[in-house]
Scaffold this motif. Structure first.
Motif, PDB file in Angstrom:
ATOM      1  N   THR A  53       6.102  -5.244   1.922  1.00 22.49           N
ATOM      2  CA  THR A  53       6.257  -5.443   3.364  1.00 22.49           C
ATOM      3  C   THR A  53       5.516  -4.365   4.140  1.00 22.49           C
ATOM      4  O   THR A  53       4.827  -4.653   5.122  1.00 22.49           O
ATOM      5  CB  THR A  53       7.744  -5.453   3.758  1.00 22.49           C
ATOM      6  N   LEU A  54       5.623  -3.124   3.703  1.00 30.55           N
ATOM      7  CA  LEU A  54       4.927  -2.026   4.375  1.00 30.55           C
ATOM      8  C   LEU A  54       3.417  -2.183   4.300  1.00 30.55           C
ATOM      9  O   LEU A  54       2.695  -1.807   5.226  1.00 30.55           O
ATOM     10  CB  LEU A  54       5.328  -0.689   3.741  1.00 30.55           C
ATOM     11  N   ARG A  55       2.929  -2.726   3.221  1.00 25.77           N
ATOM     12  CA  ARG A  55       1.478  -2.862   3.016  1.00 25.77           C
ATOM     13  C   ARG A  55       0.895  -4.173   3.566  1.00 25.77           C
ATOM     14  O   ARG A  55      -0.320  -4.333   3.593  1.00 25.77           O
ATOM     15  CB  ARG A  55       1.150  -2.772   1.533  1.00 25.77           C
ATOM     16  N   ASN A  56       1.749  -5.091   3.999  1.00 24.08           N
ATOM     17  CA  ASN A  56       1.291  -6.395   4.466  1.00 24.08           C
ATOM     18  C   ASN A  56       0.522  -6.238   5.777  1.00 24.08           C
ATOM     19  O   ASN A  56       1.087  -5.948   6.820  1.00 24.08           O
ATOM     20  CB  ASN A  56       2.492  -7.329   4.666  1.00 24.08           C
ATOM     21  N   ARG A  57      -0.769  -6.461   5.720  1.00 24.86           N
ATOM     22  CA  ARG A  57      -1.628  -6.270   6.891  1.00 24.86           C
ATOM     23  C   ARG A  57      -1.456  -7.382   7.930  1.00 24.86           C
ATOM     24  O   ARG A  57      -1.923  -7.255   9.049  1.00 24.86           O
ATOM     25  CB  ARG A  57      -3.078  -6.170   6.480  1.00 24.86           C
ATOM     26  N   ARG A  58      -0.818  -8.474   7.561  1.00 22.13           N
ATOM     27  CA  ARG A  58      -0.609  -9.560   8.516  1.00 22.13           C
ATOM     28  C   ARG A  58       0.555  -9.282   9.458  1.00 22.13           C
ATOM     29  O   ARG A  58       0.687  -9.940  10.475  1.00 22.13           O
ATOM     30  CB  ARG A  58      -0.354 -10.875   7.789  1.00 22.13           C
ATOM     31  N   LEU A  59       1.383  -8.299   9.121  1.00 19.55           N
ATOM     32  CA  LEU A  59       2.513  -7.953   9.978  1.00 19.55           C
ATOM     33  C   LEU A  59       2.074  -6.934  11.014  1.00 19.55           C
ATOM     34  O   LEU A  59       1.270  -6.052  10.713  1.00 19.55           O
ATOM     35  CB  LEU A  59       3.656  -7.349   9.145  1.00 19.55           C
ATOM     36  N   ARG A  99       2.170  -3.595  13.068  1.00 21.53           N
ATOM     37  CA  ARG A  99       2.620  -2.267  12.658  1.00 21.53           C
ATOM     38  C   ARG A  99       3.674  -1.754  13.629  1.00 21.53           C
ATOM     39  O   ARG A  99       3.480  -1.788  14.828  1.00 21.53           O
ATOM     40  CB  ARG A  99       1.452  -1.282  12.628  1.00 21.53           C
ATOM     41  N   HIS A 100       4.759  -1.299  13.087  1.00 21.46           N
ATOM     42  CA  HIS A 100       5.819  -0.685  13.877  1.00 21.46           C
ATOM     43  C   HIS A 100       5.815   0.803  13.544  1.00 21.46           C
ATOM     44  O   HIS A 100       6.768   1.354  13.052  1.00 21.46           O
ATOM     45  CB  HIS A 100       7.176  -1.306  13.528  1.00 21.46           C
ATOM     46  N   GLY A 101       4.669   1.419  13.767  1.00 18.39           N
ATOM     47  CA  GLY A 101       4.469   2.790  13.319  1.00 18.39           C
ATOM     48  C   GLY A 101       3.729   2.742  11.995  1.00 18.39           C
ATOM     49  O   GLY A 101       3.863   1.791  11.243  1.00 18.39           O
ATOM     50  N   ARG A 102       2.887   3.690  11.740  1.00 18.03           N
ATOM     51  CA  ARG A 102       2.133   3.701  10.479  1.00 18.03           C
ATOM     52  C   ARG A 102       2.952   4.370   9.401  1.00 18.03           C
ATOM     53  O   ARG A 102       3.582   5.389   9.645  1.00 18.03           O
ATOM     54  CB  ARG A 102       0.825   4.445  10.653  1.00 18.03           C
ATOM     55  N   PRO A 103       2.917   3.830   8.198  1.00 17.17           N
ATOM     56  CA  PRO A 103       3.596   4.504   7.089  1.00 17.17           C
ATOM     57  C   PRO A 103       2.932   5.851   6.808  1.00 17.17           C
ATOM     58  O   PRO A 103       1.750   6.026   7.113  1.00 17.17           O
ATOM     59  CB  PRO A 103       3.398   3.565   5.900  1.00 17.17           C
ATOM     60  N   PRO A 104       3.660   6.802   6.268  1.00 15.43           N
ATOM     61  CA  PRO A 104       3.038   8.080   5.905  1.00 15.43           C
ATOM     62  C   PRO A 104       1.865   7.885   4.947  1.00 15.43           C
ATOM     63  O   PRO A 104       1.788   6.865   4.244  1.00 15.43           O
ATOM     64  CB  PRO A 104       4.178   8.835   5.205  1.00 15.43           C
ATOM     65  N   ARG A 105       0.985   8.834   4.903  1.00 11.49           N
ATOM     66  CA  ARG A 105      -0.258   8.731   4.135  1.00 11.49           C
ATOM     67  C   ARG A 105      -0.015   8.355   2.673  1.00 11.49           C
ATOM     68  O   ARG A 105      -0.756   7.583   2.090  1.00 11.49           O
ATOM     69  CB  ARG A 105      -1.013  10.048   4.209  1.00 11.49           C
ATOM     70  N   HIS A 106       1.045   8.869   2.030  1.00 14.80           N
ATOM     71  CA  HIS A 106       1.262   8.588   0.618  1.00 14.80           C
ATOM     72  C   HIS A 106       1.635   7.126   0.359  1.00 14.80           C
ATOM     73  O   HIS A 106       1.601   6.686  -0.774  1.00 14.80           O
ATOM     74  CB  HIS A 106       2.349   9.516   0.042  1.00 14.80           C
ATOM     75  N   ALA A 107       1.970   6.363   1.394  1.00 18.73           N
ATOM     76  CA  ALA A 107       2.380   4.967   1.204  1.00 18.73           C
ATOM     77  C   ALA A 107       1.211   4.008   1.359  1.00 18.73           C
ATOM     78  O   ALA A 107       1.354   2.827   1.124  1.00 18.73           O
ATOM     79  CB  ALA A 107       3.470   4.606   2.204  1.00 18.73           C
ATOM     80  N   ARG A 108       0.074   4.495   1.775  1.00 17.19           N
ATOM     81  CA  ARG A 108      -1.060   3.589   2.007  1.00 17.19           C
ATOM     82  C   ARG A 108      -1.802   3.302   0.749  1.00 17.19           C
ATOM     83  O   ARG A 108      -1.792   3.906  -0.216  1.00 17.19           O
ATOM     84  CB  ARG A 108      -2.008   4.183   3.034  1.00 17.19           C
TER      85      ARG A 108
END
Length: 64
Positions: free
Chosen positions: A47-53, A55-64
């Motif tokens: 869900t965090l990585r889904n580019r179709r959603l 963004r409600h704030g960017r995930p921290p760098r380690h999650a990308r």
């Protein structure tokens, strides 16, 4: 579903919970995925990585 996505981004970015902790929190709250399955760390990560959603704030760098 949109509220759950916002909750995922909030818990992950603001409260700095990991994907396992977010999945556990959703299970504790009684939230289920489609088909009644429990949330998992992989589902939260997807869900965090889904580019179709949106963004409600960017995930921290380690999650990308």
């Amino acid at each position: 579903m949109a509220e759950l996505v916002k909750d995922i981004f909030y818990l992950y970015t603001v409260r700095r919970m990991g994907t396992r902790a977010v999945a556990s929190e959703f299970t504790r709250r009684g939230h289920r995925r489609r088909g009644g399955r429990l949330w998992s760390a992989n589902t939260v990560n997807d869900t965090l990585r889904n580019r179709r959603l949106p963004r409600h704030g960017r995930p921290p760098r380690h999650a990308r």
